[in-house]
Write a protein that holds these residues in place. Structure first.
Motif, PDB file in Angstrom:
ATOM      1  N   LEU B 189       0.890  -0.982  -0.332  1.00 33.27           N
ATOM      2  CA  LEU B 189       0.011   0.320  -0.194  1.00 33.27           C
ATOM      3  C   LEU B 189       0.446   0.844   0.130  1.00 33.27           C
ATOM      4  CD1 LEU B 189      -2.746   0.863   0.267  1.00 33.27           C
ATOM      5  CD2 LEU B 189      -2.849   1.222   3.063  1.00 33.27           C
ATOM      6  N   GLY B 190       1.804   1.485   0.717  1.00 33.55           N
ATOM      7  CA  GLY B 190       2.739   2.474   1.298  1.00 33.55           C
ATOM      8  C   GLY B 190       3.727   2.929   0.082  1.00 33.55           C
ATOM      9  N   SER B 191       4.056   1.768  -0.907  1.00 35.28           N
ATOM     10  CA  SER B 191       4.408   1.672  -2.162  1.00 35.28           C
ATOM     11  C   SER B 191       3.344   2.630  -3.564  1.00 35.28           C
ATOM     12  CB  SER B 191       5.126   0.644  -2.782  1.00 35.28           C
ATOM     13  OG  SER B 191       5.909  -0.215  -1.909  1.00 35.28           O
ATOM     14  N   THR B 192       2.569   1.377  -3.070  1.00 31.02           N
ATOM     15  CA  THR B 192       1.039   2.395  -4.501  1.00 31.02           C
ATOM     16  C   THR B 192       0.848   3.610  -3.931  1.00 31.02           C
ATOM     17  OG1 THR B 192      -0.035   0.366  -4.500  1.00 31.02           O
ATOM     18  CG2 THR B 192      -1.122   1.631  -5.303  1.00 31.02           C
ATOM     19  N   VAL B 193       0.482   4.159  -3.383  1.00 28.65           N
ATOM     20  CA  VAL B 193       0.531   5.350  -2.538  1.00 28.65           C
ATOM     21  C   VAL B 193       1.139   6.446  -3.125  1.00 28.65           C
ATOM     22  CG1 VAL B 193       0.039   7.345  -0.607  1.00 28.65           C
ATOM     23  CG2 VAL B 193      -1.412   4.912  -0.623  1.00 28.65           C
ATOM     24  N   ASN B 194       2.939   6.332  -2.758  1.00 28.08           N
ATOM     25  CA  ASN B 194       4.057   6.604  -3.574  1.00 28.08           C
ATOM     26  C   ASN B 194       3.936   6.217  -4.808  1.00 28.08           C
ATOM     27  OD1 ASN B 194       7.245   7.806  -3.530  1.00 28.08           O
ATOM     28  ND2 ASN B 194       6.789   5.924  -4.671  1.00 28.08           N
ATOM     29  N   MET B 195       3.722   5.956  -5.832  1.00 30.16           N
ATOM     30  CA  MET B 195       3.225   6.137  -6.971  1.00 30.16           C
ATOM     31  C   MET B 195       2.609   7.325  -7.568  1.00 30.16           C
ATOM     32  SD  MET B 195       5.450   4.472  -8.760  1.00 30.16           S
ATOM     33  CE  MET B 195       6.610   2.711  -8.896  1.00 30.16           C
ATOM     34  N   ASN B 196       0.950   6.840  -7.143  1.00 29.56           N
ATOM     35  CA  ASN B 196       0.431   7.266  -7.264  1.00 29.56           C
ATOM     36  C   ASN B 196       0.209   9.776  -6.800  1.00 29.56           C
ATOM     37  OD1 ASN B 196      -1.305   5.848  -9.620  1.00 29.56           O
ATOM     38  ND2 ASN B 196      -1.336   4.826  -7.069  1.00 29.56           N
ATOM     39  N   ILE B 197       0.592   9.363  -5.731  1.00 27.78           N
ATOM     40  CA  ILE B 197       1.247  11.044  -5.418  1.00 27.78           C
ATOM     41  C   ILE B 197       2.012  11.665  -5.255  1.00 27.78           C
ATOM     42  CG2 ILE B 197       1.214  11.470  -2.971  1.00 27.78           C
ATOM     43  CD1 ILE B 197      -0.755  10.978  -1.519  1.00 27.78           C
ATOM     44  N   MET B 198       2.816  11.189  -5.332  1.00 25.77           N
ATOM     45  CA  MET B 198       4.232  11.932  -5.838  1.00 25.77           C
ATOM     46  C   MET B 198       4.405  12.422  -6.594  1.00 25.77           C
ATOM     47  SD  MET B 198       6.041  11.583  -2.667  1.00 25.77           S
ATOM     48  CE  MET B 198       7.480  12.221  -2.735  1.00 25.77           C
ATOM     49  N   GLY B 199       3.850  12.602  -8.016  1.00 29.66           N
ATOM     50  CA  GLY B 199       4.309  13.296  -9.277  1.00 29.66           C
ATOM     51  C   GLY B 199       2.526  14.349  -8.778  1.00 29.66           C
ATOM     52  N   TRP B 200       1.488  14.001  -7.784  1.00 27.27           N
ATOM     53  CA  TRP B 200       0.208  15.023  -7.838  1.00 27.27           C
ATOM     54  C   TRP B 200       0.382  16.334  -7.030  1.00 27.27           C
ATOM     55  CZ3 TRP B 200      -1.877  16.099  -2.879  1.00 27.27           C
ATOM     56  CH2 TRP B 200      -2.297  17.024  -3.217  1.00 27.27           C
ATOM     57  N   ILE B 201       2.019  15.591  -5.599  1.00 17.53           N
ATOM     58  CA  ILE B 201       2.568  16.723  -4.635  1.00 17.53           C
ATOM     59  C   ILE B 201       3.756  17.356  -5.407  1.00 17.53           C
ATOM     60  CG2 ILE B 201       4.351  16.880  -2.407  1.00 17.53           C
ATOM     61  CD1 ILE B 201       2.819  14.623  -1.977  1.00 17.53           C
ATOM     62  N   ILE B 223       8.459  16.168   2.219  1.00 16.40           N
ATOM     63  CA  ILE B 223       7.832  15.698   2.370  1.00 16.40           C
ATOM     64  C   ILE B 223       7.404  14.509   2.212  1.00 16.40           C
ATOM     65  CG2 ILE B 223       4.932  16.457   1.273  1.00 16.40           C
ATOM     66  CD1 ILE B 223       5.349  18.970   0.091  1.00 16.40           C
ATOM     67  N   GLY B 224       7.729  13.646   1.748  1.00 20.61           N
ATOM     68  CA  GLY B 224       7.819  12.165   1.521  1.00 20.61           C
ATOM     69  C   GLY B 224       8.367  11.905   2.851  1.00 20.61           C
ATOM     70  N   SER B 225       9.939  12.352   3.179  1.00 16.25           N
ATOM     71  CA  SER B 225       9.776  11.643   4.784  1.00 16.25           C
ATOM     72  C   SER B 225       9.236  12.190   5.901  1.00 16.25           C
ATOM     73  CB  SER B 225      11.494  12.989   5.082  1.00 16.25           C
ATOM     74  OG  SER B 225      11.256  14.212   5.004  1.00 16.25           O
ATOM     75  N   ALA B 226       8.235  12.786   5.921  1.00 17.94           N
ATOM     76  CA  ALA B 226       7.169  12.998   6.608  1.00 17.94           C
ATOM     77  C   ALA B 226       6.769  11.545   6.729  1.00 17.94           C
ATOM     78  CB  ALA B 226       5.378  14.132   5.880  1.00 17.94           C
ATOM     79  N   THR B 227       6.312  10.782   5.998  1.00 11.36           N
ATOM     80  CA  THR B 227       5.933   9.122   6.329  1.00 11.36           C
ATOM     81  C   THR B 227       7.009   8.689   7.348  1.00 11.36           C
ATOM     82  OG1 THR B 227       6.820   8.676   4.073  1.00 11.36           O
ATOM     83  CG2 THR B 227       4.591   9.161   4.398  1.00 11.36           C
ATOM     84  N   CYS B 228       8.202   8.786   6.805  1.00  8.65           N
ATOM     85  CA  CYS B 228       9.110   8.729   7.549  1.00  8.65           C
ATOM     86  C   CYS B 228       9.606   8.749   8.669  1.00  8.65           C
ATOM     87  CB  CYS B 228      10.623   8.658   6.756  1.00  8.65           C
ATOM     88  SG  CYS B 228      11.244   7.818   5.134  1.00  8.65           S
TER      89      CYS B 228
END
Lengths: 415, 472
Positions: B189-201, B223-228
């Protein structure tokens, strides 16, 4: 004769299959070879102030005449005759006069099967401040005065003529008499690299188009031009002289093979169709919709090249090579059809980043050559698919043999 | 036989309860425990579900950030002015530390740090690595980005080991497979969310900031590192809850139980080496392909960037529900080698479809997703069939180590193949890798069959064999 017929019946399919396999490797262009000879300014006495390169490619039953000239907009003229003895005659006084029509003739005139010309008319420059790379929707004010290629002065072709590699390079820059755009070309130049071929092959510079003895290649190089704004992008305006009554169109075809032009999966072909047929082509210009922003063979320097639909354009006004050959036919049997090639895409670096742009086009008679897989790809796939298949087969046989050989168990385990 | 099964069942139930020494009068006497609400009592299911939630999100950040380069491929290539082979270094640097750490992860958790401190340390590495990665983009320093990925790699895989150790510690017994499955699904799920969201961000940030590209890229990665950071908080909370449970229930700290002895390598059988070859040959044709997939779909199939990212993530999206289902299927039917054969053949078919046709790539990618899940379900348990239990840690460590080595090398190779020879040649190369895995599968079947081995038994036959060996 019966024995001969039977022999033919056996040999023909064999030859056909061998030819087909060879054709598969060579993109269907066959093993056709021509004798190619080059001459500069044929029939001229001394220096005449302009350069005319005549390349004669003689095949078993026909001849191709290529003429590269810089009078007017630089043009590549192609004449296909069905006689191996045809020749080009140039009426030099007439060519250099104001009314040059008919000064270039291919004798005997009755043997001419197909003639066409590819002209390079202008380089447009527009200021892409919004970074959209879309000149059709750019405001007219963003277009700077174009570089008119018929007002360029050209370097001596003799210095770049290479008879062993059958190539020549025509380089030029705006002459001092042209409009104010002369100073941007101080150290830069527009070069047309012409290569003729005597058999099939592939050049080393990208996009490595497959060429045959029926084709020649032109590479447009715009190098070192100090463009007039930091956000300039370039548009190349081409024109072709095509028969008026025969349809011509630009097709964009998909190709699954991008080995020779990485990440480019399309081929564009501007074909002139033979009358009454919608698929057999008389002649063509073929290119890949890509330009390159550097000499280095790296995909990061590829820039998409989009073309507009061909439209009728007025014939060149000044004395030009096209008018010299086609003469009065230019308004009657033939017409000038032009298109614009736009380089770049939104978000890509501008011309100023590398000051280098190259684009390659292949011109020829007959049908355009079609790329095929390289030997390496085919052999890797053969091994990659063949070895497991062989193993599966052998293994299956092994298993069957072993299963048949196993004695049925006599005792079942009690628990 | 029935006896054996019941006996095993009883044993399982015993093991699933936390050990409670009943010394009378001690502080840890269960009778002296204060009554607690259900959710705060570590022995109740409700509390363990809360812990499960934190456990699942522990790995979310790491998997989210692992595929950041793939999700932002065009942006990274453009903003950092890279060619593809340098871009793939971002994946190679993640894999390099794991070539060695796969052996050390269990040791570090068991002997040096302990599970709680170890998890927090690895989460810090993940967090720190991602922040360094983002800083490298902000400052337009590619070497710093590579260093960030290296640090991220040190934490990433070891964090997965720690997550598994927590799961075994809290959920040993019949719930374990479900928990593993849930953790894997969360990871996907994490990988999928990443693929679809990062481009939009990225595109939203680009609208806000007018600066050159690498600044936008850096802000997006931050912003991605917020998940970390979120995963780090989960690690801290898990550590607190675990320590509290240990205090209340007197449970021992979880251990990986792995014993790594490198000298065991010489005892590995031919079947095991073939399994290693299958693992390497298969995964190097999946992960680097996903890393480079976005531009492939844009260029060849004329997809928009958003569509290209979506289709790139379909492998993960499919694998999230498919893994438990296919795992159940493989468990019920057995015959692992035959399932592996199907998986490898369909992956080969998928790559050939993508290489040689213009058919809708959704078909090929869906096939790839299903076969990827199927292979994982069939391949990893096979190691346990081939290797005696005391060598299992070494075998898994070695398998992951060469998997990472293969990924590191092939990522770089894929990038430079693409740069010089284009996508068709790259796909042909991947086909060759999958074909190597296919050859290894066929040979594994033959070797196993000719030696009268037990790898390809059906589940019922394996169950019978288990009973016989238990009775002996």
């Amino acid at each position: 004769t019966m024995a001969a017929a039977r022999l033919c019946a056996v040999l023909l399919p064999l030859c056909a299959s061998v030819a087909a396999v060879r054709g598969l490797f060579r993109g269907g262009t066959g093993d056709y070879r021509r004798q190619v000879s080059m001459e500069l300014n044929p029939g001229a006495n001394g220096s005449v102030g302009l350069d005319l390169l005549h390349v004669r490619a003689v095949g078993p039953g026909d001849t191709l005449h290529w003429v590269l000239g810089s009078q007017g907009p630089p043009a590549l003229l192609l004449v296909h005759t069905d006689s191996p003895n045809s020749s080009l005659t140039v009426d030099w006084p007439r060519l250099l006069s104001r009314n040059s029509s008919g000064s270039l003739k291919v004798e005997p005139q009755s043997s001419v099967r197909y003639a066409s010309a590819l002209l390079f008319r202008r380089i447009w420059e527009y200021d892409d401040t919004n970074d959209t790379a879309d000149p059709t929707h750019a405001p007219p004010s963003s277009f700077l005065p174009p570089y008119e290629l018929d007002q360029f002065s050209w370097d001596d072709l003799n210095r770049t003529l290479n008879r062993s590699s059958l190539s020549a390079q025509l380089c030029g820059r705006p002459s001092s008499s042209s409009s104010a755009s002369a100073d941007t070309f101080q150290n830069g130049s527009l070069c047309l690299e012409f290569s003729a071929f005597d058999s099939w092959g592939r050049s080393s510079a990208w996009p490595r188009l497959l060429h045959s003895a029926n084709t020649s290649q032109l590479r447009v190089l715009i190098k070192g031009v100090a463009v007039r704004s930091n956000h300039s992008r370039l548009v190349l305006e081409l024109a072709a002289v095509v028969p008026r009554d025969q349809p011509s169109r630009v097709d964009t075809l998909h190709s699954i093979d991008d080995e020779y032009s990485p990440t480019i999966f399309q081929v564009c072909q501007w074909v002139t169709l033979s009358p009454g047929s919608s698929s057999a082509a008389l002649g063509f210009s073929q290119w890949k919709p890509v330009g390159y922003r550097s000499e280095k063979l790296l995909t990061e320097f590829a820039t998409p090249a989009r073309h507009s639909a061909p439209e009728p354009r007025p014939a060149p006004a000044r004395p030009s090579l096209a008018r010299a050959f086609f003469g009065e036919q230019l308004g009657e049997g033939y017409q000038v059809s032009g298109l614009n090639l736009t380089f770049g895409i939104a978000g890509e670096p501008f011309y100023n980043s590398t000051q280098y742009l190259s684009w390659t086009v292949l011109v020829g008679v007959g049908s355009p050559p079609w790329d095929s897989f390289s030997v390496l790809v085919l052999s890797i796939m053969a091994v990659a698919l063949g070895t497991p298949a062989l193993l599966l087969l052998l293994g299956g046989v092994c298993v069957c043999v072993k299963r048949k050989g196993r004695a049925p168990p006599q005792y079942e385990p009690i628990n | 036989m029935a006896d054996g099964e019941e006996r095993r069942g009883l044993l399982d139930e015993d093991e699933s309860e936390p050990a409670i020494p009943s010394l009378p009068g001690s502080r840890h006497d269960p009778a002296s425990r204060r009554p607690m609400s259900a959710i705060t009592d570590p022995s109740t299911l409700l509390h363990r579900i809360v812990v499960l939630v934190f456990m699942c999100f522990l790995g979310f950040g790491s998997y989210f950030c692992y595929d950041n380069p793939a999700a932002l491929q065009t942006q990274i290539l453009q903003d950092m002015q890279l060619n593809t082979s340098k871009f793939m270094q971002l994946y190679a640097w993640y894999s390099w530390p794991n070539v060695i750490l796969c052996f050390l992860g269990g040791f570090l958790i068991d002997r040096v740090f302990g599970i709680r401190l170890g998890t927090v340390i690895f989460s810090l590495f993940v967090c720190g690595g991602q922040v360094i990665f983002a800083t490298g983009a902000l400052l337009n320093m590619f070497w710093l980005m590579e260093f960030g990925r290296f640090v991220f790699g040190i934490g990433g895989e070891s964090l997965a080991v720690a997550q598994n150790t927590y799961a075994v510690s809290w959920f040993k017994g019949k719930e374990l497979n479900l928990v593993f499955g849930l953790q894997l699904s969360m990871a996907r799920l994490g990988s999928t969310v990443n693929m679809n969201i990062m481009g939009w961000i990225y595109s939203r940030i680009q609208g806000l900031v007018g600066f050159p590209g690498y600044t936008t890229l850096g802000i997006t990665l931050m912003i991605g590192s917020a998940t970390c950071i979120f995963s780090l908080i989960c690690a801290l909370i898990l550590g607190f809850l675990d320590k509290r449970a240990e205090r209340i229930l007197n449970k021992e700290q979880g251990k990986t139980g792995e014993v790594i002895k490198l000298t065991d390598v010489k005892d590995f059988s031919l079947s095991l080496w073939l399994i290693f070859i299958i693992c390497v040959g298969y995964y190097v044709a999946v992960f680097p392909f996903i890393g480079l997939g976005q531009v492939f779909f844009i260029e060849k199939f004329n997809f928009s960037p958003g569509e290209a990212r979506a289709i790139n993530s379909i492998v993960y999206i499919i694998s999230a529900p498919a893994s438990p289902v296919l795992g159940f299927l493989v468990d019920r039917t057995g015959k692992n080698i035959i399932w592996m054969l199907f998986a490898v053949l369909s992956t080969l078919a998928a790559h050939m479809m993508l290489a040689f046709t213009f058919w809708n790539p959704w078909i090929a990618m869906s096939l790839l997703g299903v076969s990827y899940s199927l292979l994982a379900c069939a391949l990893w348990p096979m190691v346990a069939f081939v290797v005696p239990e005391h060598q299992l840690g070494t075998a898994y460590g070695f398998m992951q180590s060469i998997q990472n080595l293969g990924l590191a090398l092939i990522s770089i190779a894929a990038g430079s193949i693409l740069d010089s020879s284009g996508y068709l040649f790259l796909e042909v190369f991947f086909c060759a890798c999958v074909s190597l895995a296919l050859i290894a599968v066929v040979m594994l079947y033959l070797v196993d069959f000719l030696r009268g081995g037990e790898l390809n038994l059906s589940a019922s036959a394996r169950g019978k064999l288990q009973k016989i060996s238990d009775a002996e």
